[in-house]
Motif scaffolding. Sequence first.
Motif, mmCIF file in Angstrom:
data_model
loop_
_atom_site.group_PDB
_atom_site.id
_atom_site.type_symbol
_atom_site.label_atom_id
_atom_site.label_comp_id
_atom_site.label_asym_id
_atom_site.label_seq_id
_atom_site.Cartn_x
_atom_site.Cartn_y
_atom_site.Cartn_z
ATOM 1 N N THR A 214 1.183 -1.176 0.093
ATOM 2 C CA THR A 214 0.004 -0.446 0.027
ATOM 3 C C THR A 214 0.641 1.045 0.366
ATOM 4 O O THR A 214 1.635 1.424 0.263
ATOM 5 C CB THR A 214 -0.841 0.186 1.427
ATOM 6 N N CYS A 215 0.272 2.368 -0.729
ATOM 7 C CA CYS A 215 1.189 3.287 -1.063
ATOM 8 C C CYS A 215 0.170 4.326 -0.804
ATOM 9 O O CYS A 215 -0.758 4.965 -1.416
ATOM 10 C CB CYS A 215 1.614 3.547 -2.642
ATOM 11 N N GLY A 216 0.814 5.555 -0.142
ATOM 12 C CA GLY A 216 0.193 7.141 0.073
ATOM 13 C C GLY A 216 0.773 8.217 -0.262
ATOM 14 O O GLY A 216 2.058 7.759 -0.912
ATOM 15 N N VAL A 217 -0.161 8.952 -0.619
ATOM 16 C CA VAL A 217 -0.232 9.822 -1.531
ATOM 17 C C VAL A 217 -0.386 10.767 -0.872
ATOM 18 O O VAL A 217 -1.156 11.310 0.166
ATOM 19 C CB VAL A 217 -0.832 10.192 -2.563
ATOM 20 N N LEU A 218 0.807 12.112 -0.363
ATOM 21 C CA LEU A 218 0.687 13.610 -0.377
ATOM 22 C C LEU A 218 0.599 14.464 -0.802
ATOM 23 O O LEU A 218 2.188 14.667 -1.149
ATOM 24 C CB LEU A 218 1.174 13.659 1.563
ATOM 25 N N GLY A 324 10.726 11.541 6.762
ATOM 26 C CA GLY A 324 10.428 12.538 8.013
ATOM 27 C C GLY A 324 9.649 13.545 7.921
ATOM 28 O O GLY A 324 10.515 14.157 8.992
ATOM 29 N N ILE A 325 8.594 13.257 8.441
ATOM 30 C CA ILE A 325 7.317 14.267 8.984
ATOM 31 C C ILE A 325 6.609 13.079 10.009
ATOM 32 O O ILE A 325 5.766 12.091 9.592
ATOM 33 C CB ILE A 325 6.102 13.879 7.389
ATOM 34 N N ASN A 326 6.864 14.379 11.047
ATOM 35 C CA ASN A 326 5.813 13.176 12.598
ATOM 36 C C ASN A 326 5.016 13.583 12.483
ATOM 37 O O ASN A 326 4.011 14.150 11.732
ATOM 38 C CB ASN A 326 6.660 14.055 13.319
ATOM 39 N N TYR A 327 4.183 12.912 13.619
ATOM 40 C CA TYR A 327 2.283 12.661 13.261
ATOM 41 C C TYR A 327 1.932 13.875 13.037
ATOM 42 O O TYR A 327 1.149 14.565 11.824
ATOM 43 C CB TYR A 327 1.897 11.802 14.267
ATOM 44 N N SER A 328 2.885 14.715 14.455
ATOM 45 C CA SER A 328 1.901 16.347 14.730
ATOM 46 C C SER A 328 1.647 17.516 13.177
ATOM 47 O O SER A 328 1.297 17.937 12.985
ATOM 48 C CB SER A 328 2.186 16.972 15.246
ATOM 49 N N ASP A 329 3.689 16.816 12.477
ATOM 50 C CA ASP A 329 3.831 18.252 11.148
ATOM 51 C C ASP A 329 3.067 16.868 9.951
ATOM 52 O O ASP A 329 2.533 18.271 9.218
ATOM 53 C CB ASP A 329 4.814 18.172 11.427
ATOM 54 N N LEU A 330 2.202 16.111 10.503
ATOM 55 C CA LEU A 330 1.717 15.882 9.209
ATOM 56 C C LEU A 330 0.541 16.328 8.821
ATOM 57 O O LEU A 330 -0.614 16.102 8.174
ATOM 58 C CB LEU A 330 1.216 14.081 9.570
ATOM 59 N N LEU A 331 -0.305 16.149 10.278
ATOM 60 C CA LEU A 331 -1.687 16.464 10.864
ATOM 61 C C LEU A 331 -1.432 18.306 9.955
ATOM 62 O O LEU A 331 -2.342 18.626 9.731
ATOM 63 C CB LEU A 331 -1.942 16.801 11.958
ATOM 64 N N THR A 332 -0.717 19.041 10.358
ATOM 65 C CA THR A 332 -0.343 20.161 9.913
ATOM 66 C C THR A 332 -0.494 20.405 8.470
ATOM 67 O O THR A 332 -0.810 21.260 8.175
ATOM 68 C CB THR A 332 0.725 20.810 10.423
ATOM 69 N N ARG A 333 0.626 19.375 7.461
ATOM 70 C CA ARG A 333 0.211 19.602 6.275
ATOM 71 C C ARG A 333 -0.527 19.138 5.698
ATOM 72 O O ARG A 333 -1.332 19.575 4.874
ATOM 73 C CB ARG A 333 1.086 18.592 5.930
ATOM 74 N N ILE A 334 -1.484 18.288 6.576
ATOM 75 C CA ILE A 334 -3.257 18.557 5.251
ATOM 76 C C ILE A 334 -4.000 19.060 5.285
ATOM 77 O O ILE A 334 -4.836 19.120 5.397
ATOM 78 C CB ILE A 334 -3.140 16.564 6.708
ATOM 79 N N ILE A 335 -3.833 20.196 6.957
ATOM 80 C CA ILE A 335 -4.557 21.309 7.071
ATOM 81 C C ILE A 335 -4.557 22.212 6.601
ATOM 82 O O ILE A 335 -5.182 22.633 6.038
ATOM 83 C CB ILE A 335 -4.883 21.347 8.807
ATOM 84 N N GLU A 336 -3.426 22.414 5.860
ATOM 85 C CA GLU A 336 -2.902 23.375 5.664
ATOM 86 C C GLU A 336 -3.357 23.232 3.803
ATOM 87 O O GLU A 336 -3.873 24.375 3.288
ATOM 88 C CB GLU A 336 -1.359 23.764 5.806
ATOM 89 N N GLU A 337 -2.914 22.051 3.278
ATOM 90 C CA GLU A 337 -2.985 21.865 2.287
ATOM 91 C C GLU A 337 -4.713 21.931 1.664
ATOM 92 O O GLU A 337 -4.970 21.745 0.811
ATOM 93 C CB GLU A 337 -2.603 19.954 2.162
ATOM 94 N N SER A 338 -4.931 21.246 2.917
ATOM 95 C CA SER A 338 -6.695 21.243 2.549
ATOM 96 C C SER A 338 -7.091 22.959 2.298
ATOM 97 O O SER A 338 -8.140 22.437 2.230
ATOM 98 C CB SER A 338 -7.685 20.431 3.867
ATOM 99 N N LEU A 339 -6.623 23.893 2.916
ATOM 100 C CA LEU A 339 -7.347 25.440 2.947
ATOM 101 C C LEU A 339 -7.048 25.857 1.261
ATOM 102 O O LEU A 339 -7.038 27.244 1.649
ATOM 103 C CB LEU A 339 -6.688 25.606 4.302
ATOM 104 N N LYS A 340 -5.908 25.040 1.296
ATOM 105 C CA LYS A 340 -5.312 26.052 -0.217
ATOM 106 C C LYS A 340 -6.719 25.120 -0.972
ATOM 107 O O LYS A 340 -7.077 26.230 -2.636
ATOM 108 C CB LYS A 340 -4.352 24.887 -0.133
#
Length: 341
Positions: A214-218, A324-340
Amino acid sequence: MGGISPEHPVSLVSGCGILSNLDPSRYEGFPVLISSGNEWMWPSAGADIHPPLQPDQAKSLLNNPPADWHRIQFPGFSAFPQADIFFIGLHGVGGEDGSLQRILEQRKQPFTGSGSVGSALAMDKISSKQLYTQHSIPTAKWVILEPNEYGEAGAAKIEKELGLPCVVKHPTGGSSIGVAVVRDGESLRKAVRELGKDAPHLLAEVFVKGREATCGVLEGLAQPLPPTEIRPKQDAFFSYEAKYQPGRTEEITPAEFPAEVIAEIQRLARKSHEALQLSVYSRTDFIWSPSVGSGTDGLFALETNNLPGFTPMSILPQQAAKAGINYSDLLTRIIEESLKH
């Protein structure tokens, strides 16, 4: 978190993990709990509820919400949670199928992840298979059964067109719920009968024996995340029990596949994400069967998850950690990307 699907307990774990790991310097979160009966509950302004929240606490709050909490039966909203963005921690029907996303879109409420159209396409395994084929994404041969074929005729059709063993699926089941691997005619007839009880259609596909991945896309990253190899220890495939019961599966990130197979999994994961009109993040499951062909010829897409499990130990966060993306930073990335979006 929570929700009406059989994946309600998993969603509570995902939701609590998300809420407890938001960056406190950037976000102030609160839970929106959804019961199995689709009652929404959330704390009123000033209520004494602060992360971290544990799944057993969330379950207790659902069973006995405080008197000052809002309680609204979906979809007759006389009130609605007020937030800058909703982080969706639901899985399965009612959360992953686009219905919640559609309501949030109508209310012009920002939320994380894919929109209603992409969510509905990814949740429906038949639509996904059709789009895989249209976009030249390899996937196992399949047939569709209509409700009038949920008997001997349908089982005979599957056996004739696909042979045995094969896989029978409810088209909108999540976390491998509503999936049966069948190896003989009697098991096939039983699977068609049982899975057809509440399914508008049934999907059957050739069983491909091989190594699961399985492979994730971010979105926002130059390439998809490192793939994970999934090795069920007791099960014929990555079943619900294998996903969530400790010790039943070995998950190896990054997958120990040849470099060209890794690269192709990543390419197809992104292509699947785009074909299904998904946004922000997703995770696509594959089977690699070297016996089918040399190199990457034996690689097949199985399904794409628009809201994969999101506990700190879930696969997509594991893959992000390897990048190299920890869990908290992953949540931040998803929030910031979603707001775009």
